[in-house]
Write an enzyme that holds these catalytic residues in place. Structure first.
Site, short mmCIF file in Angstrom:
data_model
loop_
_atom_site.label_atom_id
_atom_site.label_comp_id
_atom_site.label_asym_id
_atom_site.label_seq_id
_atom_site.Cartn_x
_atom_site.Cartn_y
_atom_site.Cartn_z
N TYR A 126 0.88 -1.17 0.00
CA TYR A 126 0.00 0.00 0.00
C TYR A 126 0.92 1.22 0.00
O TYR A 126 0.95 1.99 0.93
CB TYR A 126 -0.86 -0.07 1.26
CG TYR A 126 -2.04 0.86 1.39
CD1 TYR A 126 -2.96 1.02 0.37
CD2 TYR A 126 -2.25 1.53 2.59
CE1 TYR A 126 -4.06 1.84 0.54
CE2 TYR A 126 -3.35 2.36 2.77
CZ TYR A 126 -4.25 2.51 1.74
OH TYR A 126 -5.36 3.33 1.91
N HIS A 131 -2.53 7.49 -3.36
CA HIS A 131 -3.63 6.54 -3.24
C HIS A 131 -4.12 6.43 -1.79
O HIS A 131 -5.32 6.52 -1.52
CB HIS A 131 -3.19 5.17 -3.74
CG HIS A 131 -4.20 4.08 -3.51
ND1 HIS A 131 -5.40 4.02 -4.17
CD2 HIS A 131 -4.18 3.01 -2.66
CE1 HIS A 131 -6.08 2.97 -3.75
NE2 HIS A 131 -5.36 2.34 -2.84
N ARG A 140 -12.36 8.55 5.87
CA ARG A 140 -12.14 9.21 7.17
C ARG A 140 -12.13 10.72 6.95
O ARG A 140 -11.12 11.40 7.20
CB ARG A 140 -10.82 8.75 7.79
CG ARG A 140 -10.77 7.29 8.16
CD ARG A 140 -9.48 6.93 8.89
NE ARG A 140 -8.29 7.20 8.07
CZ ARG A 140 -7.80 6.37 7.17
NH1 ARG A 140 -8.40 5.20 6.95
NH2 ARG A 140 -6.71 6.67 6.47
N GLU A 197 -6.87 -2.36 -9.55
CA GLU A 197 -5.76 -1.63 -8.94
C GLU A 197 -4.56 -1.81 -9.86
O GLU A 197 -4.07 -2.93 -10.04
CB GLU A 197 -5.46 -2.12 -7.53
CG GLU A 197 -6.56 -1.75 -6.53
CD GLU A 197 -6.16 -2.00 -5.09
OE1 GLU A 197 -5.10 -2.63 -4.85
OE2 GLU A 197 -6.91 -1.56 -4.19
N GLU A 199 -0.95 -1.90 -10.60
CA GLU A 199 0.21 -2.11 -9.75
C GLU A 199 1.39 -2.65 -10.56
O GLU A 199 1.26 -3.03 -11.72
CB GLU A 199 -0.11 -3.12 -8.64
CG GLU A 199 -1.26 -2.70 -7.74
CD GLU A 199 -1.34 -3.55 -6.47
OE1 GLU A 199 -0.30 -4.15 -6.09
OE2 GLU A 199 -2.43 -3.61 -5.88
N ASP A 231 -4.55 -5.90 -9.29
CA ASP A 231 -5.11 -6.47 -8.07
C ASP A 231 -6.61 -6.18 -8.03
O ASP A 231 -7.05 -5.17 -7.47
CB ASP A 231 -4.40 -5.88 -6.85
CG ASP A 231 -4.91 -6.45 -5.55
OD1 ASP A 231 -5.30 -7.63 -5.53
OD2 ASP A 231 -4.91 -5.72 -4.54
N ARG A 235 -14.92 -3.85 -3.78
CA ARG A 235 -14.90 -2.82 -2.74
C ARG A 235 -16.01 -2.99 -1.71
O ARG A 235 -15.81 -2.67 -0.53
CB ARG A 235 -14.98 -1.43 -3.38
CG ARG A 235 -13.86 -1.10 -4.34
CD ARG A 235 -12.51 -1.12 -3.66
NE ARG A 235 -11.44 -0.68 -4.58
CZ ARG A 235 -10.15 -0.72 -4.29
NH1 ARG A 235 -9.76 -1.21 -3.13
NH2 ARG A 235 -9.26 -0.31 -5.18
N TYR A 242 -13.13 -5.96 6.16
CA TYR A 242 -11.71 -5.72 6.42
C TYR A 242 -11.39 -5.28 7.84
O TYR A 242 -10.23 -5.35 8.27
CB TYR A 242 -11.14 -4.72 5.40
CG TYR A 242 -11.32 -3.27 5.75
CD1 TYR A 242 -10.23 -2.52 6.21
CD2 TYR A 242 -12.55 -2.63 5.62
CE1 TYR A 242 -10.37 -1.18 6.52
CE2 TYR A 242 -12.69 -1.30 5.93
CZ TYR A 242 -11.61 -0.57 6.39
OH TYR A 242 -11.75 0.75 6.69
N LYS A 251 -10.33 -9.44 -2.04
CA LYS A 251 -9.11 -9.39 -2.85
C LYS A 251 -8.70 -10.75 -3.40
O LYS A 251 -8.02 -10.83 -4.43
CB LYS A 251 -7.96 -8.86 -1.99
CG LYS A 251 -8.13 -7.43 -1.50
CD LYS A 251 -7.69 -6.46 -2.55
CE LYS A 251 -7.54 -5.06 -1.97
NZ LYS A 251 -7.01 -4.11 -2.96
N THR A 255 -5.90 -12.18 -9.02
CA THR A 255 -4.87 -11.18 -9.25
C THR A 255 -4.26 -11.49 -10.60
O THR A 255 -3.76 -12.61 -10.81
CB THR A 255 -3.78 -11.22 -8.16
OG1 THR A 255 -4.36 -11.02 -6.88
CG2 THR A 255 -2.72 -10.15 -8.42
N THR A 345 -1.60 -0.03 -5.21
CA THR A 345 -2.13 0.82 -6.28
C THR A 345 -1.21 1.99 -6.57
O THR A 345 -0.78 2.70 -5.66
CB THR A 345 -3.52 1.36 -5.88
OG1 THR A 345 -4.35 0.27 -5.54
CG2 THR A 345 -4.14 2.15 -7.02
N GLU A 359 -10.86 5.64 -6.74
CA GLU A 359 -10.39 7.03 -6.73
C GLU A 359 -10.92 7.82 -7.92
O GLU A 359 -11.32 8.98 -7.77
CB GLU A 359 -8.87 7.06 -6.76
CG GLU A 359 -8.19 6.43 -5.57
CD GLU A 359 -6.71 6.24 -5.84
OE1 GLU A 359 -5.93 7.18 -5.57
OE2 GLU A 359 -6.34 5.16 -6.34
#
Length: 411
Positions: A126, A131, A140, A197, A199, A231, A235, A242, A251, A255, A345, A359
């Site tokens: 991460y 991201h 948050r 994602e 990556e 990935d 969501r 999670y 997840k 992949t 990501t 995003e």
């Protein structure tokens, strides 16, 4: 008029991103021998049967290259990687070898590409500040975007190696529990927030001993090469499951990785310093005095149904692959040949540089307007393709093999 000779597959157009300066490794089979997998090296729009070439030219590495997987080559270590790469470069560039090599070249569109290595463990990080900050602002909004630990260690989770699939493999829409904040109880069904994602994955060659951490400076002794990685993420399933232990079913269903692994040596010209760090790092992560710059300048493009939706820059990643490897092993965890770890990501500071639909649409608030219709998250039938390039020697680009996946309905 005398008949003109046919052009050689080795006579590449100037600036071909898959020229002799690149030479990524893969595993392929042919229509006449579908059950026989073999190591291949990409050159332009062709694949060289590396084992057959080594045998024809009397190389001592013929046995190592005549394998159905890259794992034996990857396990052989950095000295062998370097020697094999030098030999391949000579075979593909010297006129003296053309008569032996040309019959062993297969058109790329006439072969089947396979997952090129046996995946041992899979870890995903991460590492993009942009991201992580975007996700923090979304979920948050009244707090700090980043958690207090984020700039002190590379955050990651241990994934499921058995569902790593090669580019071109369809991805079945996953089902699971989901619960919106206003719902009284969870429901079960297909994910309605299926995401990508963008990556970069790093593939481990040389294993390490249990109990002995891998130092920052030993990154290139252990990592064979890198590959593009998608990935896939559900969501809505992820959001409900999670807390408190992190990603699981949201997840682990798939992949996707490229069929090609680009050797680190091919990316020497793309090495760059990472962004400035905001806090002093603990010694095992402190790369200020390391010879290895740590970062890579990779330019990624994300397409949905053939339309570009994002262009994430890998050079903005806060944590490097060397730091991720050091952190992954600092507790004494060992490396195995075929270990794969993802960067997390890749997102940049601009809107068009965001490497996930989460995003790009701000969790579904701002739909993307595509020619195939508006998108907040992926619909059945959507095809996602990641491509990338890096600067190479003398201004030539180094192409990274694409990774593609198409969404099929839940079962």
């Amino acid at each position: 008029m005398p008949e003109q000779p046919s052009p050689s597959p080795l006579d590449l157009a100037e600036g071909d991103p898959f020229g002799p300066h690149n030479l990524p490794y893969g595993v392929f089979s042919t229509a006449d021998e579908p059950g026989r997998r073999r190591v291949g090296v990409r050159i332009g729009s062709h694949v060289l049967d590396a084992g057959a070439a080594a045998h024809a030219l009397g190389s001592s590495y013929a046995g190592l290259l005549a394998q159905p997987s890259l794992n034996p080559l990857m396990a052989a270590g950095r000295t062998v990687w370097r020697d094999v790469r030098r030999a391949l470069t000579a075979w593909l560039t010297s006129p003296a070898h053309r008569a032996d090599v040309e019959p062993l070249l297969h058109p790329l569109d006439a072969v089947t590409l396979h997952l090129p290595y046996e995946v041992a463990d899979y870890v995903d990080f991460y590492a993009s500040e942009h991201h992580a900050s975007n996700v923090g602002r979304m979920f948050r909004p009244d707090g700090e975007p980043l958690t207090p630990n984020w700039k002190h260690l590379p955050i990651g989770y241990h994934g499921r190696s058995g569902t790593v699939v090669v580019s071109g493999t369809d991805v079945v829409r996953p089902s699971g529990q989901r619960k919106a904040p206003t719902d009284p109880a969870p429901v079960f069904g297909p994910s309605t927030k299926l995401d990508i994602e963008a990556e970069v994955g790093f593939v481990v060659g040389t294993p390490s001993e249990t109990g002995r951490p891998v130092a920052l400076g030993d990154f290139r002794e252990h990592v064979f090469g890198l590959t593009l990685l998608n990935d896939w993420s559900a969501r809505d399933i992820q959001a409900w499951e999670y807390v408190p232990l992190g990603p699981f079913l949201g997840k682990s269903f798939a992949t996707s990785v490229s069929a090609w692994v680009t050797p680190l040596e091919a990316l020497d010209a793309a090495r760059v310093a990472p962004p400035a760090r905001d806090f002093p790092l603990l010694p095992y992560l402190d790369d200020a005095d390391e010879d290895e710059p740590g970062g890579y300048e990779l330019h990624i493009t994300v397409e949905i149904n053939g339309e570009v939706v994002a262009e994430p820059p890998f050079s903005t990643m806060y944590w490097t692959a060397a730091q991720q490897l050091a952190h992954m092993t600092v507790n004494g965890a060992s490396l195995r040949t075929g270990d794969l770890y993802g960067s997390g990501t890749v997102s940049g500071p601009e809107t068009h540089q965001r490497g996930s639909l989460l995003e790009l649409t701000w969790n579904g608030r701002d739909a993307l307007d595509l020619s195939t219709g508006k998108r907040t998250f992926l619909e059945d039938g959507d095809e996602v393709t990641l491509t990338a390039w890096a600067p190479g020697p003398d201004g030539v680009k180094v192409g990274l093999g694409e990774v593609t996946g198409r969404i099929t309905p839940a079962v």
